[in-house]
Scaffold this motif. Structure first.
Motif, PDB file in Angstrom:
ATOM      1  N   THR A 352      29.158 -54.079  -1.467  1.00 51.94           N
ATOM      2  CA  THR A 352      30.052 -55.069  -0.866  1.00 51.94           C
ATOM      3  C   THR A 352      30.605 -54.527   0.443  1.00 51.94           C
ATOM      4  O   THR A 352      31.063 -53.377   0.501  1.00 51.94           O
ATOM      5  CB  THR A 352      31.223 -55.397  -1.811  1.00 51.94           C
ATOM      6  N   TYR A 385      33.437 -63.892  -0.686  1.00 53.72           N
ATOM      7  CA  TYR A 385      34.669 -64.155  -1.417  1.00 53.72           C
ATOM      8  C   TYR A 385      35.858 -63.896  -0.501  1.00 53.72           C
ATOM      9  O   TYR A 385      35.820 -62.991   0.338  1.00 53.72           O
ATOM     10  CB  TYR A 385      34.766 -63.229  -2.640  1.00 53.72           C
ATOM     11  N   SER A 386      36.898 -64.706  -0.663  1.00 52.17           N
ATOM     12  CA  SER A 386      38.114 -64.559   0.144  1.00 52.17           C
ATOM     13  C   SER A 386      39.243 -64.033  -0.724  1.00 52.17           C
ATOM     14  O   SER A 386      39.451 -64.510  -1.847  1.00 52.17           O
ATOM     15  CB  SER A 386      38.506 -65.915   0.743  1.00 52.17           C
ATOM     16  N   LEU A 387      39.961 -63.050  -0.226  1.00 51.51           N
ATOM     17  CA  LEU A 387      41.112 -62.495  -0.934  1.00 51.51           C
ATOM     18  C   LEU A 387      42.324 -62.486  -0.008  1.00 51.51           C
ATOM     19  O   LEU A 387      42.215 -62.148   1.168  1.00 51.51           O
ATOM     20  CB  LEU A 387      40.835 -61.060  -1.402  1.00 51.51           C
ATOM     21  N   ASP A 442      39.116 -70.137  -8.937  1.00 51.08           N
ATOM     22  CA  ASP A 442      39.741 -69.247  -7.961  1.00 51.08           C
ATOM     23  C   ASP A 442      40.527 -70.077  -6.963  1.00 51.08           C
ATOM     24  O   ASP A 442      40.394 -71.297  -6.910  1.00 51.08           O
ATOM     25  CB  ASP A 442      38.679 -68.431  -7.210  1.00 51.08           C
ATOM     26  N   ALA A 484      40.302 -62.726  -9.227  1.00 54.55           N
ATOM     27  CA  ALA A 484      39.654 -62.851  -7.928  1.00 54.55           C
ATOM     28  C   ALA A 484      39.153 -61.497  -7.435  1.00 54.55           C
ATOM     29  O   ALA A 484      38.053 -61.381  -6.888  1.00 54.55           O
ATOM     30  CB  ALA A 484      40.627 -63.453  -6.926  1.00 54.55           C
ATOM     31  N   ARG A 485      39.951 -60.465  -7.636  1.00 56.35           N
ATOM     32  CA  ARG A 485      39.526 -59.126  -7.198  1.00 56.35           C
ATOM     33  C   ARG A 485      38.269 -58.689  -7.941  1.00 56.35           C
ATOM     34  O   ARG A 485      37.333 -58.165  -7.350  1.00 56.35           O
ATOM     35  CB  ARG A 485      40.654 -58.122  -7.436  1.00 56.35           C
ATOM     36  N   ARG A 487      36.026 -60.630  -9.379  1.00 53.94           N
ATOM     37  CA  ARG A 487      34.880 -61.446  -8.991  1.00 53.94           C
ATOM     38  C   ARG A 487      34.419 -61.119  -7.574  1.00 53.94           C
ATOM     39  O   ARG A 487      33.232 -61.174  -7.265  1.00 53.94           O
ATOM     40  CB  ARG A 487      35.231 -62.924  -9.146  1.00 53.94           C
ATOM     41  N   ALA A 488      35.378 -60.773  -6.707  1.00 52.70           N
ATOM     42  CA  ALA A 488      35.018 -60.415  -5.329  1.00 52.70           C
ATOM     43  C   ALA A 488      34.155 -59.162  -5.286  1.00 52.70           C
ATOM     44  O   ALA A 488      33.339 -58.986  -4.378  1.00 52.70           O
ATOM     45  CB  ALA A 488      36.281 -60.218  -4.501  1.00 52.70           C
ATOM     46  N   ALA A 491      30.408 -59.679  -4.789  1.00 53.64           N
ATOM     47  CA  ALA A 491      29.923 -60.424  -3.623  1.00 53.64           C
ATOM     48  C   ALA A 491      29.328 -59.500  -2.567  1.00 53.64           C
ATOM     49  O   ALA A 491      29.589 -58.297  -2.540  1.00 53.64           O
ATOM     50  CB  ALA A 491      31.069 -61.231  -3.020  1.00 53.64           C
ATOM     51  N   VAL A 494      33.421 -59.482   1.271  1.00 57.64           N
ATOM     52  CA  VAL A 494      34.804 -59.832   0.960  1.00 57.64           C
ATOM     53  C   VAL A 494      35.528 -60.069   2.275  1.00 57.64           C
ATOM     54  O   VAL A 494      35.463 -59.236   3.188  1.00 57.64           O
ATOM     55  CB  VAL A 494      35.521 -58.710   0.176  1.00 57.64           C
ATOM     56  N   THR A 496      39.230 -60.826   3.929  1.00 59.65           N
ATOM     57  CA  THR A 496      40.657 -60.782   3.638  1.00 59.65           C
ATOM     58  C   THR A 496      41.425 -60.742   4.961  1.00 59.65           C
ATOM     59  O   THR A 496      40.859 -60.935   6.034  1.00 59.65           O
ATOM     60  CB  THR A 496      40.997 -59.574   2.738  1.00 59.65           C
TER      61      THR A 496
END
Length: 986
Positions: A352, A385-387, A442, A484-485, A487-488, A491, A494, A496
């Protein structure tokens, strides 16, 4: 979709598909797609029997200054409109041209219309006290009830905008126009009667969507806080009663929602034992050729050498495990330039990679546009994925508690609204969040439309220090944050923001997935954000909110736990312990309140300009020798003693509760978590012994604002911390922005982020010119003969210059001020003068919404704006919407700024090393608002004579993207602009 679908139905379905948020579960998607059809055949009984749908048009958005010009209402009975009321209203003032263009209502239309009192009286007779449905009901209700007799129209106003957010939480927009199109209702036209028809159709869709929520949830929401007058309660109660009685478990609902998804976390790149497979320079270059991935992303694509060069540099940083600072001018296309090599590397090596942007808006742009487009262009796609930070995600444990705990009315300002109205906003926030959590694997709170002005974030979110983690029933999978963390971590990419990445650095990697290859976009803001995130702060307002929510023997969490503990084994001991805690909390609250009152009195030692209400005070050794600080220190010692006692007693009570009621122990731990942070902050700042910080106080001179004071300790050398704590743990980091260097010099930025402390050869600075022809599209004008910004006569001279610029440009001017006082002074004289020549300028007034101002500026082509810091960067207005930017004063940091003064104390040439380059970069950012596409043209006017009077002025001019610079007397600026426009509009 069936063959019998009409073209209109197919179009509506396509619009609905586009309106659904990415990642909507298939079952929820299918439910939304059938809503319109089901709504047509479902009977909702009393909820659509004798209700009135209403809309109004007005002369503007200001409740204080604007007036009604049209009222339209329709009475619904079942599926049928049984009666209508429609009238124009004479506003008593001319209708502004933009409103006339928007609505089609002219002064002739309202010339013989009834006055507001008669029109509202007719509405009251038509409504007859029936419930009213209105989209954004607060707007319509406020205008109606501002007219004499308006309060008699109805006691029940149901806001379908807020209710649609509960009913349809997976929609990206809840604008009536967007929803009406998506569900095949009548179109919205900004005429009241048409908007009423659209809402008549949407009402059944909203009711049907509410019915799709778990009936147990509808009952839970209808029954919560029964003492609050909440307009949605009867609606939810009726729909809950129509379904079969069921209990509701959010944990079970989310478990089922997440059951279909499977995630395989990627390994930590730092643990890899074999060499990485890095794309070659040739492979990267080929993706930018015709037929390559980048070309497949766009209908029309033109290869840009600067973009390819940047992508190659990012690839080289990955390949050699080194660092880059890349200044890429506007138009380079830096997002794709860094995404492509990072993504290809991540996919080949099953790891990732990360991208950190300045704001959540930029994060959302990458996730909504660039990454989906790149995924579609790559043969096997990509995952991303967005965090965001803790305060952007609902804490489901706190959400459950919000249904049962007392509402924290004392934690927000009511602004004169009734407690019932504020309470209703809190219940709506709870309902929206539950509905979102039931349909969203999410996501975050940002797009839920919660009125945070009246809903304390602490009611629905937690902090890293207060999060229960393993003691929370939703941890980890069902939790929106920790899930979310996890699942991210599966990906490719990530995405953020700076703030969360920097919090992760402080938390030693416990927040984000283990990412070792980062791109820091908008990197010019990284140092300032690090200083904010790593600051130690104690706030009167935040401490008051914490005490409010913790409560005591009669209120808050403590009260609730004491009541629930009465039936527990060993209840007498527990209640006795909790009583001692409550007494100690009360003493601590008093001492903290006294402490901040004494902090408020520090305003008397403030130096510099005494006309500002808000002041920032440097707490140096001199300040610590004053009697005022002695009082703060003494009060701080009392606070420390009381807080130490309270945290000790709280710990004993939690320990006992954990033996018999672990959940209540967890609740108490969570609610009291702020006490430890408050204790540590007061102790650190009052002692002032850690020399890595600069200490300051932010406060107001107004006695009315006692309790909003802050004491702060900020890191002085952020770069040193990054170089020692973070960069060595990374395998590659690329810092990029359109504004990093001062001219060709990167030393200021390299020091800010710690690159200058790395071993030789581990980083490189790269400057790539813009792909736009700035010399042809942008002209820079320096007004050389104005008085100094601090001299008498400057304000009038600036006003005269601004008048000439606005007239010559024909509007579409953005003037960027460094302080509110100068802006308001200019607006007071400039506004009427421009009005006389048919031009309109608006001012970013105190308390106004920056978002609404941006939207209006974008919508009205010739409108001009006087604005503050929030418009200096991150504001994109292409084409004729923005043709000119004026900067009246160079944005140097105040010499009284605590960080500036601390640096001056420690370094001889601190101003030249920090303040000057910071100001140069900020001017570059402001200039960047002007040219956003290859076809844009515009003029930048610099109205600070120091640019020609001081030697450092050359640093600003040389750093601007355009070399077309004219130094003129102020009286000639308008004529020059007219000539320039003539040559560029031909």
């Amino acid at each position: 979709m069936t063959n019998g679908d009409s073209p209109k139905m197919r179009d509506s379905r396509a619009r609905l598909e586009a309106l659904l948020l990415p990642g909507t579960p298939e079952s929820v998607r299918n439910s939304y797609l059938t809503l319109a059809e089901r709504a047509r055949i479902t009977d909702f009984g009393l909820l659509e029997d004798d209700v009135v749908v209403l809309d109004t048009e007005t002369t503007g958005l200001s409740f204080r200054d604007c007036r009604l010009i049209e009222i339209s209402a329709a009475r619904l009975s079942g599926r049928t409109v049984t009666a209508r009321y429609q009238t124009f209203v004479h506003p008593g003032t001319p209708i502004p041209d933009p409103i006339a263009k928007l609505t089609g209502i002219t002064n002739l239309d309202v010339a013989d219309a009834p006055n507001p009192e008669d029109a509202v009286a007719g509405l009251a007779e038509f409504v007859g006290g029936a419930p009213i449905l209105a989209h954004n009901a607060t707007f319509d209700r406020t205008f109606v009830e501002s007219v004499r007799g308006g309060r008699e129209v109805s006691d029940t106003w149901i806001d379908t905008l807020s209710l649609s957010r509960v009913a349809l939480p997976r929609l990206a927009s809840h604008r009536l126009a967007d929803m009406a199109e998506a569900f095949g209702c009548d179109s919205v036209t900004h005429r009241a009667s048409d908007d009423v028809d659209a809402l008549c159709g949407m009402w059944r869709v909203i009711l049907c969507a509410l019915s799709d929520l778990p009936h147990g949830l509808l009952g839970l929401l209808a029954d919560m806080h029964p003492d609050v007058s909440w307009p949605f309660r009867p609606v939810l109660a009726h729909l809950a009663a129509e379904g079969s009685p069921t209990s509701f478990s959010l944990k079970s609902t989310r478990h089922d929602l997440l059951a279909e998804a499977h995630y395989a976390p990627r390994p930590d790149a730092s643990e890899r034992q074999t060499p990485f497979d890095v794309p070659s320079r040739t492979e990267i270059g080929e993706e930018f050729l015709p037929g390559g991935a980048v070309a497949r992303m766009y209908e029309t694509y033109e290869r840009r050498p600067e973009q390819v060069a940047m992508a190659t540099q990012v690839r080289d940083a990955i390949s050699t495990s080194t660092y880059r600072a890349i200044e890429a001018g506007t138009g380079v296309g830096k997002s794709i330039a860094y995404l492509l090599p990072e993504v290809l590397f991540a996919k080949r090596n099953n790891i990732t990679v990360g991208v950190a942007t300045k704001t959540n808006a930029l994060t959302d742009q990458l996730v909504s546009h660039e990454l989906p487009a790149l995924a579609a262009a790559l043969p096997d796609g990509l995952t991303f994925y967005s965090l965001k930070g803790y305060d952007h995600y609902p804490c489901l444990h706190r959400l459950d508690r919000a249904v049962l705990d007392e509402l924290p009315l004392g934690a927000v300002s009511s602004d004169g609204r009734s407690g019932s109205a504020v309470s209703a906003d809190m219940l709506t926030a709870i309902a929206v969040t539950y509905a979102f959590a039931c349909q969203s694997p999410d996501g975050d709170l940002d797009a839920l439309g919660i009125r945070w002005r009246y809903v304390p974030r602490q009611m629905l979110t937690t902090t890293p220090g207060e999060c229960l983690r393993s003691r929370c029933p939703y941890f980890p999978n069902e939790c929106l944050l920790h899930g979310a963390r996890r699942r991210a971590a599966s990906a490719d990419v990530v995405v953020t923001n700076h703030s969360l990445l920097l919090r992760d650095v402080m938390a030693e990697g416990r927040i984000l997935p283990p990412v070792r290859h980062w791109v820091i976009d908008e990197a010019h803001a990284f140092e300032a954000e690090a200083r904010r995130q790593w600051a130690i702060e104690v706030s009167g307002e935040e401490s008051r909110t914490g005490f409010e929510m913790l409560g005591g023997v009669k209120t808050g969490v403590l009260h609730g736990i004491m009541v629930n503990s009465s039936s527990l084994e060993g209840s007498e001991l527990i209640v006795r312990l909790l009583t001692k805690v409550a007494a100690s909390v009360a003493r601590a609250q008093v001492s903290v309140g006294d402490f901040f009152c004494v902090v408020h009195d520090l305003s008397s030692i403030a130096k510099g300009d005494t006309t500002y209400d808000n002041v920032s005070i440097w707490i140096d050794e001199g300040a610590r020798q004053t009697p005022e600080w002695a009082a703060v220190s003494e009060a701080g010692n009392v606070c420390v003693e009381r807080l130490e006692e309270t945290t000790k007693l709280l710990g004993e009570a939690v320990e006992k509760l954990n033996e018999v009621a672990p959940q209540q122990g967890a609740d108490l731990t969570e609610s009291g978590g702020f006490l430890g942070n408050l204790l540590a902050g007061i102790r650190l700042i009052c002692a002032g012994e850690d020399t890595s910080y600069v200490y300051s106080a932010q406060l107001s001179r107004s006695r009315r604002r006692i309790g909003q004071e802050k004491l702060c300790a900020e890191k002085i050398d952020v770069g040193a911390d990054l170089a020692s704590r973070w960069l060595p743990e990374m395998q590659s980091v690329v810092f990029t922005s359109a504004t990093i260097a001062v001219g060709d010099d990167f030393s200021h930025f390299d020091h800010a982020v710690g690159l200058d402390l790395l071993p030789s050869g581990e980083h490189a600075d790269i400057r790539l010119d813009s792909s736009f022809d700035f010399d042809a599209s942008m002209s820079v004008i320096v007004a050389r003969d104005l008085p100094s910004p601090y001299a008498g006569g400057y304000a009038q001279a600036l006003e005269d210059l601004l008048f000439d610029v606005h007239v010559a440009m024909g509007g579409s001017v953005l003037t960027l001020f460094t302080n509110r006082r100068d802006m308001e002074c200019a607006y007071e004289g400039l506004g009427p003068r421009l009005g006389e020549v048919g031009l309109e300028v608006v001012c970013q007034e105190r308390g106004s919404s920056a978002r609404r101002i941006r939207e209006r500026f974008m919508a009205e082509k010739s409108l001009s704006l006087l604005a503050l810091k929030s418009f200096w960067e991150g504001f994109d207005a292409t084409g004729d919407t923005l043709r000119c930017v004026v900067i009246p004063k160079l944005p140097f940091a105040s010499p009284n700024n605590p960080l500036v003064r601390e640096r001056d104390l420690r370094e001889e040439r601190a101003w030249w090393r920090y303040s000057l380059p910071d100001a140069v970069i900020e001017v570059k950012q402001a200039a960047g608002r002007l040219i956003r596409t290859a076809s844009d043209t515009g003029v930048l006017v610099l109205a600070d004579p120091r640019l020609v009077q001081k030697g450092y002025g050359k640093a600003f001019i040389k750093s601007l993207p355009s070399h077309t610079c004219a130094t003129l007397d102020a009286k000639n600026v308008g004529r020059y602009i007219e000539m320039w426009r003539g040559s560029h509009n031909g």
